[in-house]
Scaffold this motif. Structure first.
Motif, PDB file in Angstrom:
ATOM      1  N   GLU A 291       0.953  -1.144   0.025  1.00 22.39           N
ATOM      2  CA  GLU A 291       0.097  -0.069  -0.024  1.00 22.39           C
ATOM      3  C   GLU A 291       0.900   1.294  -0.049  1.00 22.39           C
ATOM      4  O   GLU A 291       0.307   2.432  -0.339  1.00 22.39           O
ATOM      5  CB  GLU A 291      -1.026   0.016   1.329  1.00 22.39           C
ATOM      6  N   ASN A 292       1.972   1.249   0.560  1.00 23.09           N
ATOM      7  CA  ASN A 292       2.868   2.350   0.804  1.00 23.09           C
ATOM      8  C   ASN A 292       4.189   2.405  -0.017  1.00 23.09           C
ATOM      9  O   ASN A 292       4.552   3.801  -0.444  1.00 23.09           O
ATOM     10  CB  ASN A 292       2.988   2.794   2.267  1.00 23.09           C
ATOM     11  N   LEU A 293       4.728   1.578  -0.514  1.00 25.56           N
ATOM     12  CA  LEU A 293       5.907   1.504  -1.104  1.00 25.56           C
ATOM     13  C   LEU A 293       6.156   2.556  -2.394  1.00 25.56           C
ATOM     14  O   LEU A 293       7.070   3.481  -2.620  1.00 25.56           O
ATOM     15  CB  LEU A 293       6.843   0.533  -1.346  1.00 25.56           C
ATOM     16  N   GLU A 294       5.224   2.228  -3.402  1.00 24.72           N
ATOM     17  CA  GLU A 294       5.167   2.823  -4.589  1.00 24.72           C
ATOM     18  C   GLU A 294       4.706   4.353  -4.172  1.00 24.72           C
ATOM     19  O   GLU A 294       5.469   5.439  -5.022  1.00 24.72           O
ATOM     20  CB  GLU A 294       4.240   2.566  -5.556  1.00 24.72           C
ATOM     21  N   VAL A 295       3.898   4.606  -3.241  1.00 30.32           N
ATOM     22  CA  VAL A 295       3.369   6.084  -2.925  1.00 30.32           C
ATOM     23  C   VAL A 295       4.801   6.804  -2.408  1.00 30.32           C
ATOM     24  O   VAL A 295       4.904   7.836  -2.877  1.00 30.32           O
ATOM     25  CB  VAL A 295       2.542   5.938  -1.692  1.00 30.32           C
ATOM     26  N   VAL A 296       5.545   6.335  -1.422  1.00 34.07           N
ATOM     27  CA  VAL A 296       6.471   6.928  -0.988  1.00 34.07           C
ATOM     28  C   VAL A 296       7.635   7.147  -1.981  1.00 34.07           C
ATOM     29  O   VAL A 296       8.333   8.283  -1.898  1.00 34.07           O
ATOM     30  CB  VAL A 296       7.102   6.346   0.352  1.00 34.07           C
ATOM     31  N   TYR A 297       7.836   6.231  -2.848  1.00 30.25           N
ATOM     32  CA  TYR A 297       8.791   6.221  -3.967  1.00 30.25           C
ATOM     33  C   TYR A 297       8.483   7.647  -4.881  1.00 30.25           C
ATOM     34  O   TYR A 297       9.483   8.244  -5.187  1.00 30.25           O
ATOM     35  CB  TYR A 297       8.897   5.107  -4.669  1.00 30.25           C
ATOM     36  N   LYS A 298       7.245   7.875  -5.198  1.00 31.59           N
ATOM     37  CA  LYS A 298       6.800   8.878  -5.979  1.00 31.59           C
ATOM     38  C   LYS A 298       6.833  10.303  -4.989  1.00 31.59           C
ATOM     39  O   LYS A 298       7.171  11.261  -5.632  1.00 31.59           O
ATOM     40  CB  LYS A 298       5.718   8.732  -6.599  1.00 31.59           C
ATOM     41  N   ASP A 299       6.389   9.979  -4.182  1.00 35.21           N
ATOM     42  CA  ASP A 299       6.250  11.379  -3.128  1.00 35.21           C
ATOM     43  C   ASP A 299       6.996  11.108  -1.960  1.00 35.21           C
ATOM     44  O   ASP A 299       6.241  10.820  -0.655  1.00 35.21           O
ATOM     45  CB  ASP A 299       4.832  11.717  -2.808  1.00 35.21           C
ATOM     46  N   GLY A 300       8.348  11.476  -1.652  1.00 35.84           N
ATOM     47  CA  GLY A 300       8.956  11.295  -0.472  1.00 35.84           C
ATOM     48  C   GLY A 300       8.647  12.013   0.623  1.00 35.84           C
ATOM     49  O   GLY A 300       8.949  11.977   1.781  1.00 35.84           O
ATOM     50  N   SER A 301       7.779  12.938   0.446  1.00 39.17           N
ATOM     51  CA  SER A 301       7.427  14.010   1.402  1.00 39.17           C
ATOM     52  C   SER A 301       6.145  13.512   2.218  1.00 39.17           C
ATOM     53  O   SER A 301       5.544  14.300   3.135  1.00 39.17           O
ATOM     54  CB  SER A 301       7.276  15.246   0.961  1.00 39.17           C
TER      55      SER A 301
END
Length: 406
Positions: A242-252
């Motif tokens: 649920e979160n890895l691709e999210v944080v890869y694209k938006d590190g903030s």
């Protein structure tokens, strides 16, 4: 011989696991948690802290808030920032000498897997002053109280803040192996997502996939697990999905950063008892020979090894597929297992991680196979037990496919 005794050995180990004092580190969680750590340390009665980190984190000023808070409450500390990727026994010994010189009584491990491993190595050597790192590598070879370890992860991957492992490379023979002992599991962990905000996308990606490898290997192994480890592995896979691709694209994205820290923490505790497998056995050999970054090796090897296990891993991979909430139209056990592996491969592609380990020379395959075989057998309760020839065939296939792809 190692292959033949693997299952009987693992049966004995499974029984032995029940008499060991398993626990989980106490945590300080949330944005800004690092600023609370110095007062927390003082409350626990520690009076002179040895801080293990690296120069990159110092240059990024990630320790500034913590050091300022330590100064404010007059908590003495000694800073050791000479840790390099894939820490060595030489680095550990330098830390041990500094710790003893200043008569410290606790350790802060601040950083990713390398500072964590080095700090645990220092703690093990303090507990066992007459043993070398090489003598401590293996299972339950410390068995002595170590200095209190406060772990502060700055990545969301290794899970070292909750593991019983410290991977150290011996300089003389480039052999990379792990100290495995409950004694070196940190007593406290600080999960502060603000510390991971500055991670570049590539490091976010490879550390996240490293956490996934911990959860997947721990769950597919199964033999040593209790319900706790199984549940933690499932939670970790779901959080990563649920979160890895999210944080890869938006590190903030602070929430996604916090979720990835929790995933790494859960996966780390899962494999501490559940164990890792041949992904790590081969990855450690590559790291020792070529200095391949651990996260890169894990990311590339994870889907390749899971494919090689074949039907033996399908049921447990399918259960992880279900636990993740993934919906890819898979219905049968085999379809679900293959869908999960396909997602791993897609994540690597989307995050620019190599499909195959970047360094693997044909002339070294026999040595890599030898090292991986010795590390993996008889300890790792993998779905399939590989012979030395199985490792060689697998590595030759990777080399051939890698050469063709290039």
């Amino acid at each position: 011989m190692r292959q033949k005794i693997s299952r009987p050995f693992q049966s004995v180990m499974r029984l032995a696991m029940y008499v060991l004092p398993w626990r989980m580190p106490e945590t300080l969680e949330g944005a800004g948690a690092i600023r609370k750590l110095p007062a927390f340390i003082k409350e626990k009665g520690n009076q002179h802290v040895f801080i293990v980190t690296d120069k990159t984190l110092m240059n990024l000023h990630l320790l500034d808030d913590m050091l300022a808070a330590m100064d404010e409450i007059a908590l003495p500390y000694v800073l050791f920032d000479k840790v390099t990727p894939n820490p060595t026994d030489v680095c550990v010994e330098e830390g041990v000498a500094l710790y003893k010189k200043h008569q410290c009584d606790a350790i802060i491990a601040f950083g990713g897997g390398s500072p964590m491993d080095c700090a645990k190595g220092v703690a093990a050597r303090i507990a066992r002053p007459n043993k070398t790192i090489k003598q401590l590598q293996g299972v339950l070879r410390v068995l002595r109280p170590v200095p209190t370890i406060y772990a502060v992860p700055t990545t969301a991957g290794t899970g070292s803040e909750t593991t019983i492992a410290a991977v150290i490379t011996c300089v003389k023979d480039h052999h990379k192996a792990s100290i495995n002992d409950i004694c070196i599991m940190p007593k406290y962990a600080v999960l502060d997502p603000e510390l991971t905000m500055g991670l570049p996308p590539h490091i976010t990606a490879t550390t996240g996939m490293d956490a996934l490898s911990h959860a997947v290997e721990a769950y597919t192994n199964n033999t040593y697990n209790t319900k706790l480890e199984k549940d933690l592995a499932k939670k970790a896979v779901k959080l990563i999905y649920e979160n890895l691709e999210v944080v890869y694209k938006d590190g903030s994205n602070l929430e996604a950063r916090q979720n990835m820290q929790l995933a790494a923490f859960y996966a780390g505790r899962a494999f501490s008892r559940g164990s890792v497998g041949y992904v790590h056995a081969i990855g450690h050999a590559l790291g020792g020979l070529y200095n391949t970054p651990h996260g890169v090796a894990m990311s590339s090897l994870l889907p390749l090894v899971m494919k090689q296990y074949g039907k033996a891993a399908h049921l447990r991979l399918a259960e992880l597929y279900d636990a993740s909430g993934m919906n890819r139209g898979a219905h049968t056990t085999e379809e679900k297992a293959n869908a999960l592996i396909a997602w791993m491969e897609e994540m690597n592609t989307h995050m620019n991680i190599p499909m195959y380990p970047p360094a693997l020379e044909l002339k070294d395959i026999d040595e890599i196979a030898e090292r991986a075989y010795k590390e993996g057998n008889p300890l790792y309760p993998t779905p399939v037990t590989w012979s030395k020839d199985d490792f060689k065939r697998f590595l030759r296939e990777i080399h051939a496919n890698k050469s063709f792809a290039e």
